[in-house]
Design a protein around this motif. Structure first.
Motif, PDB file in Angstrom:
ATOM      1  N   ILE A   1       0.854  -1.188   0.000  1.00  0.00           N
ATOM      2  CA  ILE A   1       0.000   0.000   0.000  1.00  0.00           C
ATOM      3  C   ILE A   1       0.889   1.238   0.000  1.00  0.00           C
ATOM      4  O   ILE A   1       1.729   1.421   0.888  1.00  0.00           O
ATOM      5  CB  ILE A   1      -0.939   0.018   1.217  1.00  0.00           C
ATOM      6  CG1 ILE A   1      -1.875  -1.189   1.193  1.00  0.00           C
ATOM      7  CG2 ILE A   1      -1.758   1.313   1.232  1.00  0.00           C
ATOM      8  CD1 ILE A   1      -2.777  -1.294   2.403  1.00  0.00           C
TER       9      ILE A   1
ATOM     10  N   THR B   1       1.317   5.402  -0.003  1.00  0.00           N
ATOM     11  CA  THR B   1       0.713   6.699   0.282  1.00  0.00           C
ATOM     12  C   THR B   1       1.124   7.673  -0.811  1.00  0.00           C
ATOM     13  O   THR B   1       2.319   7.888  -1.033  1.00  0.00           O
ATOM     14  CB  THR B   1       1.166   7.242   1.649  1.00  0.00           C
ATOM     15  OG1 THR B   1       0.783   6.328   2.672  1.00  0.00           O
ATOM     16  CG2 THR B   1       0.537   8.599   1.923  1.00  0.00           C
TER      17      THR B   1
ATOM     18  N   TYR C   1      -4.301   6.877  -1.233  1.00  0.00           N
ATOM     19  CA  TYR C   1      -3.605   5.586  -1.119  1.00  0.00           C
ATOM     20  C   TYR C   1      -3.913   4.731  -2.332  1.00  0.00           C
ATOM     21  O   TYR C   1      -4.956   4.855  -2.966  1.00  0.00           O
ATOM     22  CB  TYR C   1      -4.062   4.857   0.143  1.00  0.00           C
ATOM     23  CG  TYR C   1      -3.898   5.618   1.423  1.00  0.00           C
ATOM     24  CD1 TYR C   1      -2.726   5.517   2.167  1.00  0.00           C
ATOM     25  CD2 TYR C   1      -4.923   6.441   1.891  1.00  0.00           C
ATOM     26  CE1 TYR C   1      -2.579   6.220   3.353  1.00  0.00           C
ATOM     27  CE2 TYR C   1      -4.787   7.157   3.074  1.00  0.00           C
ATOM     28  CZ  TYR C   1      -3.609   7.050   3.793  1.00  0.00           C
ATOM     29  OH  TYR C   1      -3.461   7.758   4.960  1.00  0.00           O
TER      30      TYR C   1
END
Length: 220
Positions: A207, A209, A215
């Protein structure tokens, strides 16, 4: 899944809200038809659990407006009016499903989930990205064959990301889809939940940012 419960019997309304939240849904509760229309105008819901005989604006009128407005929100009528004629009339107004009272809560949950799948864009039954898999129907997720023990909010965030792999989802949209009206829009709930989700997913990180955007998830 974002759900609106519209029921004028407050004890039942609050009980439904609590039960559906325990099933991992983001649930708002209102007690009359006027408040329901205000919420529907401001928030995109997947499913409305709708009583018919409501104060303010009748449930039939709410259903009719949603149908005529071509809303993607699905309507489950939940009412004591359970005769065949009542069911036919409710469905003819545009309701997607009809469940008479009294009812089994497990059946209500199953029907709400089924309507939620119809409200959302078509997705495969199991979401996959790299070595991560998520089965929304069974409420299970795994990475490299290792089962992930996720909270309802963590599961909801992962499901949102896996539905659009490689695309950025803003924190505001995640807050709208995975939390309900009790969430503070200025809180760091998404950030903190995302931190816990990343820790449970482990390495290598998947994941990302995206600064000032949100995201996204992608293969490690």
């Amino acid at each position: 899944m974002r759900v609106l419960v519209v029921e004028d019997f407050e004890v039942l309304a609050r009980s439904l809200g609590t039960g559906l939240r325990r099933e991992g849904m983001a649930v708002d509760v209102v007690l009359d038809g006027t408040a329901a229309l205000e919420r529907l105008a401001a928030t995109r819901y997947d499913v409305v659990v709708l009583d018919r005989d409501l104060p303010g604006v009748h449930g039939d009128e709410i259903c009719r407006r949603l149908a005529h407005g071509r809303s993607r929100t699905r309507v489950l009528m939940l009412t004591a009016s359970g005769t065949l004629e009542d069911r036919v009339h409710g469905l003819s107004l545009g309701a997607d499903d009809y469940l008479p009272k009294p009812f089994a809560f497990a059946e209500l949950v199953a029907r709400v989930r089924a309507l939620g799948r119809r409200a959302a864009p078509p997705l495969p039954p199991v979401l996959v990205c790299g070595d991560i898999t998520l089965d929304p129907a069974r409420r299970t997720a795994a990475r490299a064959g290792r089962r992930l023990e996720l909270s309802p909010r963590e599961f909801a965030l992962l499901e949102c990301l896996l539905a659009v792999p490689g695309l950025v989802i803003s924190a505001e949209e995640l807050l709208e889809r995975a939390w309900d009206e009790a969430a503070d829009p200025f809180s760091s709930a998404v950030k903190h939940t995302m931190h816990r989700l990343r820790a449970k997913l482990g390495d290598p990180p998947v994941i990302e940012t995206v600064r000032e955007a949100g995201y996204r998830i992608g293969p490690a």
